[in-house]
Each structure stands twice: as structure tokens, then as C-alpha cells.
Write a protein that holds these residues in place. Structure first.
Motif, PDB file in Angstrom:
ATOM      1  N   PRO A  29      81.498  43.362  53.240  1.00 36.91           N
ATOM      2  CA  PRO A  29      81.246  42.171  52.418  1.00 36.91           C
ATOM      3  C   PRO A  29      82.397  41.737  51.516  1.00 36.91           C
ATOM      4  O   PRO A  29      82.538  40.552  51.248  1.00 36.91           O
ATOM      5  N   ILE A  30      83.244  42.654  51.077  1.00 39.60           N
ATOM      6  CA  ILE A  30      84.349  42.256  50.206  1.00 39.60           C
ATOM      7  C   ILE A  30      85.263  41.252  50.899  1.00 39.60           C
ATOM      8  O   ILE A  30      85.928  40.445  50.254  1.00 39.60           O
ATOM      9  N   SER A  31      85.269  41.267  52.229  1.00 38.43           N
ATOM     10  CA  SER A  31      86.110  40.334  52.974  1.00 38.43           C
ATOM     11  C   SER A  31      85.712  38.892  52.709  1.00 38.43           C
ATOM     12  O   SER A  31      86.546  37.987  52.820  1.00 38.43           O
ATOM     13  N   LEU A  33      85.155  37.473  49.938  1.00 37.52           N
ATOM     14  CA  LEU A  33      85.950  36.941  48.824  1.00 37.52           C
ATOM     15  C   LEU A  33      87.339  36.531  49.295  1.00 37.52           C
ATOM     16  O   LEU A  33      87.854  35.490  48.907  1.00 37.52           O
ATOM     17  N   LEU A  34      87.952  37.349  50.139  1.00 33.77           N
ATOM     18  CA  LEU A  34      89.266  37.005  50.674  1.00 33.77           C
ATOM     19  C   LEU A  34      89.174  35.754  51.543  1.00 33.77           C
ATOM     20  O   LEU A  34      90.010  34.856  51.442  1.00 33.77           O
ATOM     21  N   PHE A  35      88.158  35.706  52.388  1.00 29.88           N
ATOM     22  CA  PHE A  35      88.029  34.579  53.301  1.00 29.88           C
ATOM     23  C   PHE A  35      87.709  33.277  52.571  1.00 29.88           C
ATOM     24  O   PHE A  35      87.972  32.196  53.090  1.00 29.88           O
ATOM     25  N   GLN A  36      87.139  33.364  51.352  1.00 33.86           N
ATOM     26  CA  GLN A  36      86.862  32.146  50.583  1.00 33.86           C
ATOM     27  C   GLN A  36      88.148  31.399  50.253  1.00 33.86           C
ATOM     28  O   GLN A  36      88.155  30.180  50.152  1.00 33.86           O
ATOM     29  N   VAL A  37      89.250  32.135  50.096  1.00 36.23           N
ATOM     30  CA  VAL A  37      90.537  31.493  49.832  1.00 36.23           C
ATOM     31  C   VAL A  37      90.909  30.589  51.002  1.00 36.23           C
ATOM     32  O   VAL A  37      91.473  29.507  50.816  1.00 36.23           O
ATOM     33  N   LEU A  38      90.580  31.032  52.216  1.00 35.31           N
ATOM     34  CA  LEU A  38      90.899  30.240  53.401  1.00 35.31           C
ATOM     35  C   LEU A  38      90.032  28.981  53.500  1.00 35.31           C
ATOM     36  O   LEU A  38      90.325  28.089  54.288  1.00 35.31           O
ATOM     37  N   ASP A  39      88.989  28.907  52.690  1.00 34.27           N
ATOM     38  CA  ASP A  39      88.092  27.746  52.696  1.00 34.27           C
ATOM     39  C   ASP A  39      88.709  26.554  51.966  1.00 34.27           C
ATOM     40  O   ASP A  39      88.130  25.479  51.939  1.00 34.27           O
ATOM     41  N   LEU A  40      89.885  26.753  51.377  1.00 36.49           N
ATOM     42  CA  LEU A  40      90.535  25.674  50.641  1.00 36.49           C
ATOM     43  C   LEU A  40      91.084  24.598  51.571  1.00 36.49           C
ATOM     44  O   LEU A  40      91.361  23.488  51.135  1.00 36.49           O
ATOM     45  N   VAL A  41      91.250  24.938  52.851  1.00 38.44           N
ATOM     46  CA  VAL A  41      91.720  23.953  53.836  1.00 38.44           C
ATOM     47  C   VAL A  41      90.712  23.862  54.976  1.00 38.44           C
ATOM     48  O   VAL A  41      89.765  24.637  55.049  1.00 38.44           O
ATOM     49  N   GLU A  42      90.931  22.957  55.875  1.00 39.55           N
ATOM     50  CA  GLU A  42      90.029  22.717  57.009  1.00 39.55           C
ATOM     51  C   GLU A  42      89.872  23.993  57.840  1.00 39.55           C
ATOM     52  O   GLU A  42      90.839  24.742  58.018  1.00 39.55           O
ATOM     53  N   MET A  96      88.696  46.732  53.177  1.00 39.93           N
ATOM     54  CA  MET A  96      88.573  45.733  54.244  1.00 39.93           C
ATOM     55  C   MET A  96      88.178  46.359  55.582  1.00 39.93           C
ATOM     56  O   MET A  96      87.517  45.722  56.392  1.00 39.93           O
ATOM     57  N   LYS A  97      88.616  47.578  55.826  1.00 39.52           N
ATOM     58  CA  LYS A  97      88.336  48.280  57.088  1.00 39.52           C
ATOM     59  C   LYS A  97      87.896  49.707  56.768  1.00 39.52           C
ATOM     60  O   LYS A  97      88.711  50.632  56.724  1.00 39.52           O
ATOM     61  N   PRO A  98      86.595  49.935  56.536  1.00 38.22           N
ATOM     62  CA  PRO A  98      86.107  51.245  56.107  1.00 38.22           C
ATOM     63  C   PRO A  98      86.439  52.403  57.041  1.00 38.22           C
ATOM     64  O   PRO A  98      86.482  53.554  56.602  1.00 38.22           O
ATOM     65  N   ASN A  99      86.706  52.130  58.319  1.00 38.45           N
ATOM     66  CA  ASN A  99      87.035  53.226  59.227  1.00 38.45           C
ATOM     67  C   ASN A  99      88.350  53.911  58.835  1.00 38.45           C
ATOM     68  O   ASN A  99      88.606  55.039  59.242  1.00 38.45           O
ATOM     69  N   PHE A 100      89.171  53.276  57.998  1.00 36.59           N
ATOM     70  CA  PHE A 100      90.395  53.901  57.519  1.00 36.59           C
ATOM     71  C   PHE A 100      90.136  54.883  56.374  1.00 36.59           C
ATOM     72  O   PHE A 100      91.071  55.507  55.876  1.00 36.59           O
ATOM     73  N   ALA A 101      88.899  55.060  55.974  1.00 33.69           N
ATOM     74  CA  ALA A 101      88.572  56.025  54.914  1.00 33.69           C
ATOM     75  C   ALA A 101      88.931  57.441  55.327  1.00 33.69           C
ATOM     76  O   ALA A 101      89.021  58.329  54.479  1.00 33.69           O
ATOM     77  N   VAL A 102      89.176  57.661  56.603  1.00 37.43           N
ATOM     78  CA  VAL A 102      89.580  58.984  57.068  1.00 37.43           C
ATOM     79  C   VAL A 102      90.952  59.366  56.489  1.00 37.43           C
ATOM     80  O   VAL A 102      91.230  60.545  56.283  1.00 37.43           O
ATOM     81  N   ALA A 127      84.439  47.607  46.066  1.00 36.81           N
ATOM     82  CA  ALA A 127      83.060  47.461  46.560  1.00 36.81           C
ATOM     83  C   ALA A 127      82.108  47.145  45.421  1.00 36.81           C
ATOM     84  O   ALA A 127      81.190  46.319  45.569  1.00 36.81           O
ATOM     85  N   ALA A 128      82.313  47.763  44.253  1.00 36.44           N
ATOM     86  CA  ALA A 128      81.443  47.514  43.102  1.00 36.44           C
ATOM     87  C   ALA A 128      81.584  46.084  42.608  1.00 36.44           C
ATOM     88  O   ALA A 128      80.589  45.443  42.229  1.00 36.44           O
ATOM     89  N   VAL A 129      82.799  45.554  42.613  1.00 40.56           N
ATOM     90  CA  VAL A 129      83.015  44.163  42.194  1.00 40.56           C
ATOM     91  C   VAL A 129      82.220  43.224  43.080  1.00 40.56           C
ATOM     92  O   VAL A 129      81.519  42.324  42.609  1.00 40.56           O
ATOM     93  N   HIS A 130      82.325  43.447  44.380  1.00 38.86           N
ATOM     94  CA  HIS A 130      81.595  42.576  45.310  1.00 38.86           C
ATOM     95  C   HIS A 130      80.090  42.735  45.145  1.00 38.86           C
ATOM     96  O   HIS A 130      79.340  41.771  45.235  1.00 38.86           O
ATOM     97  N   LEU A 131      79.638  43.941  44.894  1.00 39.04           N
ATOM     98  CA  LEU A 131      78.208  44.204  44.686  1.00 39.04           C
ATOM     99  C   LEU A 131      77.696  43.446  43.466  1.00 39.04           C
ATOM    100  O   LEU A 131      76.618  42.854  43.496  1.00 39.04           O
ATOM    101  N   VAL A 132      78.479  43.425  42.404  1.00 35.62           N
ATOM    102  CA  VAL A 132      78.090  42.701  41.186  1.00 35.62           C
ATOM    103  C   VAL A 132      78.047  41.194  41.445  1.00 35.62           C
ATOM    104  O   VAL A 132      77.137  40.494  40.993  1.00 35.62           O
ATOM    105  N   ILE A 133      79.014  40.683  42.204  1.00 41.09           N
ATOM    106  CA  ILE A 133      79.092  39.235  42.437  1.00 41.09           C
ATOM    107  C   ILE A 133      77.990  38.753  43.369  1.00 41.09           C
ATOM    108  O   ILE A 133      77.335  37.750  43.101  1.00 41.09           O
ATOM    109  N   PHE A 134      77.745  39.457  44.467  1.00 46.16           N
ATOM    110  CA  PHE A 134      76.827  38.969  45.493  1.00 46.16           C
ATOM    111  C   PHE A 134      75.525  39.743  45.619  1.00 46.16           C
ATOM    112  O   PHE A 134      74.624  39.324  46.331  1.00 46.16           O
TER     113      PHE A 134
END
Length: 195
Positions: A29-31, A33-42, A96-102, A127-134
Motif C-alpha cells: 500500500p505505501i506504493s 503514495l508514490l504513485f499519487q505523484v504520477l497523477d499530476l500528469v495524464e 516497496m518490495k517486501p520480498n527484499f526483507a530477506v 508502513a506505519a505512516v501509510h497505515l495512519v493515512i489510509f
């Protein structure tokens, strides 16, 4: 909009004989927030920008690894971590990619406690920031999508052990190979960390 929804024609659609599937966002889900930046253009332009950034990052990583390789340094997990160079960067990657937690787990087992703890702390804070926001609902949506997405393991673009083994009709072999590589990496890191 639902970050895990399907939005033709921007959501990739794979069609092969006897197989067709949409390829929705599987990032945590944190992604969103990043993808919202891309919403600034078409949307189509955003898609192209994101694709160009992804390709540029991949090419840069390959060039850095080739430079390390040509200078005689060992290529592997340590070289890849050298590109990130810090626990914070590893934590951002994990968010962004939890499988890298290894990676921080292996670093911790090899005795590299500080970058490991910093990486995990960074990922948890993000993750906590995103949890608080959404709220927790978005994580439930993401977990549901990931849990029901096993069919896409056969995508030709999935170069993981799981994907290759699933296409060969031996999905359990992919898990066994991944575990074997993980244990081998952990052993190498353990001994490298003790030198």
C-alpha cells in the motif's frame, strides 16, 4: 481510485494460448503514495515516465555491477547492497518490495546489526505512516490480491525460481531452489561477516 484495481488500457494484459490475465499492481500500500505523484500528469504519460525511470534504474544497476565485476570485486549480494549502501535505502526498498526483507535478515545473521536494524526500522516507519493515512483496509486489500494471484507465476516475465518452476509444471521445485539459494547466501554472508 483502488490502487489494486484494473484500469484498461493502462493495466498490462497478458494473453497467451490457454492463458490470459490482467497484471495489476502488487506493490504494498505505501506504493499508492508514490504513485499519487504520477497523477499530476495524464495517465498515459505517467505510465511512460514510470517505465522510463524503471528502465534507467535497471540499466544503472547493471552498469554498477559490471564495473564492480570488471574491477575484480565479488559480484553478489554484497555488490548489490553496495549500490544501496545504507540501511535506510534497504528499508525504502523493502517498503516497496517486501520480498527484499530477506536482506536485512541475512545481514543480521552475518553480524551486520546496524544496517539490518536501520533497514527494518525504516520499513516499519514507512508502513506505519501509510497505515495512519489510509487505515488498515488498504493492507487487507493488498494481502487479498497477493494471496489470490498465484496464477500469474506462469508469466513469461516472471524470472523468479517460482515462476520458472511453475512454467515447468514443478512449482514446489521453485520454493526448494529459493530456500537452497537463501541458505547458501546466508552461509556466505555469515563467513564474510566473521572475517
Amino acid at each position: 481510485m483502488d490502487p489494486y484495481g484494473i484500469y484498461p488500457p493502462l493495466t498490462p494484459h497478458v494473453v497467451f494460448p490457454d492463458f490470459k490475465s490482467w497484471n495489476p499492481n502488487l506493490n504494498p500500500p505505501i506504493s499508492a503514495l508514490l504513485f499519487q505523484v504520477l497523477d499530476l500528469v495524464e495517465p498515459t504519460l505517467s505510465f511512460r515516465i514510470w517505465l522510463a525511470v524503471s528502465i534507467a534504474c535497471y540499466v544503472a544497476a547493471v552498469i554498477l555491477l559490471l564495473r564492480r565485476s570488471s574491477s575484480g570485486l565479488e559480484v553478489g549480494l554484497i555488490a548489490i547492497l553496495g549500490v544501496c549502501a545504507a540501511g535506510i535505502m534497504i528499508g525504502l526498498l523493502i517498503s516497496m518490495k517486501p520480498n527484499f526483507a530477506v536482506w536485512p535478515v541475512l545481514l543480521f545473521l552475518a553480524g551486520h546489526r546496524v544496517p539490518s536494524v536501520v533497514a527494518i526500522a525504516t520499513a516499519v516507519i514507512i508502513a506505519a505512516v501509510h497505515l495512519v493515512i489510509f487505515g488498515p483496509g488498504i493492507y487487507l486489500d493488498w494481502l487479498h490480491l497477493v494471496a489470490t494471484d498465484g496464477g500469474r507465476a506462469v508469466f513469461l516475465t516472471n524470472a523468479s525460481f517460482a515462476g520458472l518452476a511453475a512454467r515447468a509444471g514443478l512449482p514446489a521445485l521453485g520454493t526448494a531452489l529459493a530456500v537452497a539459494l537463501l541458505l547458501r547466501s546466508q552461509r556466505g554472508l555469515f563467513f564474510a561477516g566473521r572475517r
